[in-house]
Scaffold this motif. Structure first.
Motif, PDB file in Angstrom:
ATOM      1  N   ARG A  37      -5.959  34.339 121.119  1.00  0.00           N
ATOM      2  CA  ARG A  37      -7.105  34.756 120.054  1.00  0.00           C
ATOM      3  C   ARG A  37      -6.442  34.874 118.738  1.00  0.00           C
ATOM      4  N   TRP A  38      -5.119  35.210 118.576  1.00  0.00           N
ATOM      5  CA  TRP A  38      -4.360  35.289 117.170  1.00  0.00           C
ATOM      6  C   TRP A  38      -3.508  34.064 117.063  1.00  0.00           C
ATOM      7  N   ASP A  39      -3.737  33.086 117.875  1.00  0.00           N
ATOM      8  CA  ASP A  39      -2.853  31.842 117.698  1.00  0.00           C
ATOM      9  C   ASP A  39      -1.608  32.128 117.498  1.00  0.00           C
ATOM     10  N   SER A  40      -0.906  32.945 118.409  1.00  0.00           N
ATOM     11  CA  SER A  40       0.632  33.347 118.219  1.00  0.00           C
ATOM     12  C   SER A  40       1.385  32.829 119.152  1.00  0.00           C
ATOM     13  N   HIS A  41       2.606  32.618 118.719  1.00  0.00           N
ATOM     14  CA  HIS A  41       3.770  32.302 119.610  1.00  0.00           C
ATOM     15  C   HIS A  41       5.020  33.153 119.580  1.00  0.00           C
ATOM     16  N   TRP A  42       4.573  34.459 119.140  1.00  0.00           N
ATOM     17  CA  TRP A  42       5.652  35.568 119.042  1.00  0.00           C
ATOM     18  C   TRP A  42       5.039  36.783 119.604  1.00  0.00           C
ATOM     19  N   LEU A  43       6.084  37.464 120.420  1.00  0.00           N
ATOM     20  CA  LEU A  43       5.713  38.882 121.028  1.00  0.00           C
ATOM     21  C   LEU A  43       7.101  39.429 120.710  1.00  0.00           C
ATOM     22  N   ALA A  44       6.659  40.830 120.560  1.00  0.00           N
ATOM     23  CA  ALA A  44       7.851  41.749 120.470  1.00  0.00           C
ATOM     24  C   ALA A  44       7.462  42.990 121.421  1.00  0.00           C
ATOM     25  N   ILE A  45       8.532  43.667 122.257  1.00  0.00           N
ATOM     26  CA  ILE A  45       8.458  44.876 122.776  1.00  0.00           C
ATOM     27  C   ILE A  45       8.760  46.069 121.778  1.00  0.00           C
ATOM     28  N   GLU A  46       7.935  47.216 122.008  1.00  0.00           N
ATOM     29  CA  GLU A  46       8.344  48.341 121.366  1.00  0.00           C
ATOM     30  C   GLU A  46       8.185  49.304 122.281  1.00  0.00           C
ATOM     31  N   GLN A  47       9.511  50.020 122.537  1.00  0.00           N
ATOM     32  CA  GLN A  47       9.542  51.020 123.514  1.00  0.00           C
ATOM     33  C   GLN A  47      10.006  52.375 122.753  1.00  0.00           C
ATOM     34  N   ARG A  48       9.309  53.609 122.918  1.00  0.00           N
ATOM     35  CA  ARG A  48       9.386  54.967 122.597  1.00  0.00           C
ATOM     36  C   ARG A  48       9.867  55.483 123.872  1.00  0.00           C
ATOM     37  N   ARG A  49      11.010  56.539 123.504  1.00  0.00           N
ATOM     38  CA  ARG A  49      11.588  57.573 124.518  1.00  0.00           C
ATOM     39  C   ARG A  49      12.108  58.706 123.949  1.00  0.00           C
ATOM     40  N   ALA A  50      12.190  59.791 124.787  1.00  0.00           N
ATOM     41  CA  ALA A  50      12.848  61.019 124.496  1.00  0.00           C
ATOM     42  C   ALA A  50      14.383  61.035 124.354  1.00  0.00           C
ATOM     43  N   GLY A  51      14.825  60.183 125.247  1.00  0.00           N
ATOM     44  CA  GLY A  51      16.556  60.074 125.334  1.00  0.00           C
ATOM     45  C   GLY A  51      16.856  59.281 124.090  1.00  0.00           C
ATOM     46  N   GLY A  52      18.104  59.014 124.205  1.00  0.00           N
ATOM     47  CA  GLY A  52      18.779  58.164 123.309  1.00  0.00           C
ATOM     48  C   GLY A  52      18.213  56.684 123.185  1.00  0.00           C
ATOM     49  N   PRO A  53      18.440  55.971 121.945  1.00  0.00           N
ATOM     50  CA  PRO A  53      17.865  54.607 121.985  1.00  0.00           C
ATOM     51  C   PRO A  53      18.810  53.418 122.771  1.00  0.00           C
ATOM     52  N   LEU A  54      19.884  53.843 123.300  1.00  0.00           N
ATOM     53  CA  LEU A  54      20.630  52.476 123.805  1.00  0.00           C
ATOM     54  C   LEU A  54      19.938  52.169 124.974  1.00  0.00           C
ATOM     55  N   PRO A  55      19.954  51.004 125.222  1.00  0.00           N
ATOM     56  CA  PRO A  55      18.883  50.376 126.488  1.00  0.00           C
ATOM     57  C   PRO A  55      19.656  50.745 128.033  1.00  0.00           C
ATOM     58  N   TYR A  56      18.954  51.018 128.905  1.00  0.00           N
ATOM     59  CA  TYR A  56      19.331  51.032 130.184  1.00  0.00           C
ATOM     60  C   TYR A  56      19.364  49.583 130.834  1.00  0.00           C
ATOM     61  N   TRP A  57      19.904  49.423 132.005  1.00  0.00           N
ATOM     62  CA  TRP A  57      20.104  48.137 132.648  1.00  0.00           C
ATOM     63  C   TRP A  57      18.626  47.721 132.905  1.00  0.00           C
ATOM     64  N   THR A  58      17.517  48.520 132.974  1.00  0.00           N
ATOM     65  CA  THR A  58      16.390  47.926 133.481  1.00  0.00           C
ATOM     66  C   THR A  58      15.538  47.638 132.110  1.00  0.00           C
ATOM     67  N   ASP A  59      16.105  47.940 131.139  1.00  0.00           N
ATOM     68  CA  ASP A  59      15.494  47.402 129.615  1.00  0.00           C
ATOM     69  C   ASP A  59      16.060  46.177 129.593  1.00  0.00           C
ATOM     70  N   ILE A  60      17.140  45.888 129.667  1.00  0.00           N
ATOM     71  CA  ILE A  60      17.946  44.537 129.708  1.00  0.00           C
ATOM     72  C   ILE A  60      17.288  43.466 130.578  1.00  0.00           C
TER      73      ILE A  60
END
Length: 97
Positions: A37-60
């Motif tokens: 619908r938006w004729d887009s070729h770009w997507l981003a993931i935005e994640q919010r959580r209570a802990g620290g911002p470093l990624p977990y293995w599951t995020d990677i």
């Protein structure tokens, strides 16, 4: 008020400005519909959580898997950003995308 732990997909324009925001728990067809619908070729993931911002293995793993599956459809993952009360982490800035 937003849930402290959430995962959202952002449909972006060519300059990576958000056009549309989807909760990741929505049906994948809604995401594809928004991209078309938006004729887009770009997507981003935005994640919010209570802990620290470093990624977990599951995020990677999520980031790598999603990026790999989007490529044949000529859709690119612009970034995966994790935000918390302790800061933020960008996969692109860290060289993981």
């Amino acid at each position: 008020m937003r849930d402290p732990a959430s995962l959202q997909l952002l449909v972006l324009d060519e300059e990576w400005r958000p056009l549309h925001r989807l909760h990741a728990d929505h049906d994948w067809r809604r995401t594809m519909d928004a991209l078309l619908r938006w004729d887009s070729h770009w997507l981003a993931i935005e994640q919010r959580r209570a802990g620290g911002p470093l990624p977990y293995w599951t995020d990677i793993r999520l980031t790598r898997t999603l990026s790999k599956h989007l490529r044949p459809m000529e859709i690119c993952l612009a970034d995966h950003v994790i935000r918390s009360g302790q800061g933020r982490f960008s996969f692109r800035e860290a060289g993981l995308l």
